[in-house]
Write a protein that holds these residues in place. Sequence first.
Motif, short mmCIF file in Angstrom:
data_model
loop_
_atom_site.label_atom_id
_atom_site.label_comp_id
_atom_site.label_asym_id
_atom_site.label_seq_id
_atom_site.Cartn_x
_atom_site.Cartn_y
_atom_site.Cartn_z
N THR A 125 0.86 -1.28 0.00
CA THR A 125 0.00 0.02 -0.03
C THR A 125 0.87 1.26 -0.10
N ALA A 126 0.62 2.29 -0.72
CA ALA A 126 1.31 3.42 -0.69
C ALA A 126 0.37 4.65 -0.69
N ILE A 127 0.75 5.64 0.04
CA ILE A 127 -0.05 7.08 -0.03
C ILE A 127 0.85 7.98 -0.86
N ASP A 128 0.07 8.79 -1.60
CA ASP A 128 0.77 9.97 -2.55
C ASP A 128 0.29 11.14 -2.20
N ILE A 129 1.34 12.32 -1.94
CA ILE A 129 0.63 13.58 -1.79
C ILE A 129 1.08 14.36 -2.97
N ARG A 130 0.41 15.20 -3.62
CA ARG A 130 0.86 16.35 -4.43
C ARG A 130 0.51 17.73 -3.74
N TYR A 131 1.58 18.71 -4.24
CA TYR A 131 1.50 20.09 -3.75
C TYR A 131 2.23 21.00 -4.50
N MET A 132 1.49 22.18 -4.87
CA MET A 132 1.97 23.04 -5.30
C MET A 132 1.48 24.64 -4.67
N ASP A 164 1.06 -14.53 -6.96
CA ASP A 164 2.54 -14.53 -7.20
C ASP A 164 2.96 -15.32 -8.66
N ALA A 165 1.87 -15.99 -9.10
CA ALA A 165 2.13 -16.58 -10.50
C ALA A 165 2.07 -15.51 -11.54
N ILE A 166 1.44 -14.51 -11.38
CA ILE A 166 1.08 -13.42 -12.47
C ILE A 166 2.32 -12.65 -12.49
N PRO A 167 2.71 -12.34 -13.74
CA PRO A 167 4.05 -11.39 -13.79
C PRO A 167 3.46 -9.89 -13.68
N MET A 168 2.45 -9.41 -12.81
CA MET A 168 2.05 -7.94 -13.36
C MET A 168 1.39 -7.63 -11.94
N SER A 169 1.19 -6.48 -11.87
CA SER A 169 0.68 -5.88 -10.57
C SER A 169 -0.84 -5.37 -10.95
N LEU A 170 -1.99 -5.65 -9.93
CA LEU A 170 -3.14 -5.13 -10.20
C LEU A 170 -3.51 -4.32 -8.96
N SER A 171 -3.77 -3.06 -9.11
CA SER A 171 -3.97 -2.09 -7.92
C SER A 171 -5.07 -1.40 -8.17
N LEU A 172 -5.73 -1.02 -6.88
CA LEU A 172 -6.81 -0.24 -6.69
C LEU A 172 -6.17 1.07 -6.24
N LYS A 220 -2.77 3.64 -2.84
CA LYS A 220 -3.09 2.65 -3.95
C LYS A 220 -2.44 1.36 -3.19
N HIS A 221 -3.32 0.41 -3.63
CA HIS A 221 -3.11 -0.89 -2.89
C HIS A 221 -3.10 -2.08 -3.90
N ASP A 222 -2.15 -2.85 -3.79
CA ASP A 222 -2.19 -4.17 -4.67
C ASP A 222 -2.77 -5.05 -4.30
N LEU A 223 -3.91 -5.38 -5.23
CA LEU A 223 -4.91 -6.48 -4.93
C LEU A 223 -4.25 -7.93 -5.34
N LEU A 224 -3.43 -8.22 -5.95
CA LEU A 224 -3.14 -9.72 -6.45
C LEU A 224 -2.63 -10.45 -5.23
N LEU A 282 -8.58 1.17 -11.27
CA LEU A 282 -8.08 -0.24 -11.46
C LEU A 282 -7.00 -0.12 -12.47
N VAL A 283 -5.74 -0.43 -11.78
CA VAL A 283 -4.66 -0.30 -12.80
C VAL A 283 -3.93 -1.29 -12.73
N ALA A 284 -3.49 -2.01 -13.93
CA ALA A 284 -2.77 -2.94 -14.27
C ALA A 284 -1.28 -2.60 -14.66
N SER A 285 -0.26 -3.06 -14.39
CA SER A 285 1.15 -2.61 -14.73
C SER A 285 2.20 -3.96 -14.97
N ARG A 286 3.22 -3.70 -15.55
CA ARG A 286 4.16 -4.72 -15.82
C ARG A 286 5.66 -3.84 -15.84
N LYS A 287 6.30 -4.32 -15.08
CA LYS A 287 7.77 -3.74 -15.01
C LYS A 287 8.80 -4.56 -15.52
#
Length: 178
Positions: A16-23, A54-62, A42-46, A91-96
């Motif tokens: 889980t990650a928290i992001d802050i933007r400021y201007m 662990d078997a799927i080589p990607m991330s799926l995050s809410l 943001k939190h990884d659901l897989l 809902l974001v799918a990513s692959r590094k």
Amino acid sequence: MPLPMLQAGIGLIKNTAIDIRYMPMLNVGDNINVNLFGVGLKHDLLQWIPGIGDAIPMSLSLQGGYTSLNTELEISEQKVSLNTKATTINLVASRKLLMLTGYAGIGYNSATTTFTTDANFDLSGVKFDEKIEVAFESNKNLRANIGLRLNLAVIAIQANHTFSKYPVTTLGIGISLR
């Protein structure tokens, strides 16, 4: 329009990650000031799907976020404020792969913009002195996006395109410390 913005994120437990933007309030032209504040989570659901996560080589995050954008400008000696508050859930799918991360997502967006001015003018001898405030609520829209992020040591370069009623393409460069 390029605008500098501080964005910081911190990883928490369980992917889980928290992001802050400021201007801070910036003068970006003749009589135009703008500032921004945003927060996201943001939190990884897989990780919660035994055997598959662990078997799927990607991330799926809410991911969810809130942003407040404030603009102040002066038109014909009248001060005008535009304040936009937006909420998004994605809902974001990513692959590094090495230094490159590709991602795609689908989400929901909602925003409200409030227009405020102190109307103080004289029109052919009739004087107006009224405060005007009008709120415009957006259609609650579905949207999709795709993007790439390139990490070069501490430099990160990012490109993103959002497909929606009002499509947006963004480019960014930043410093990433981990």
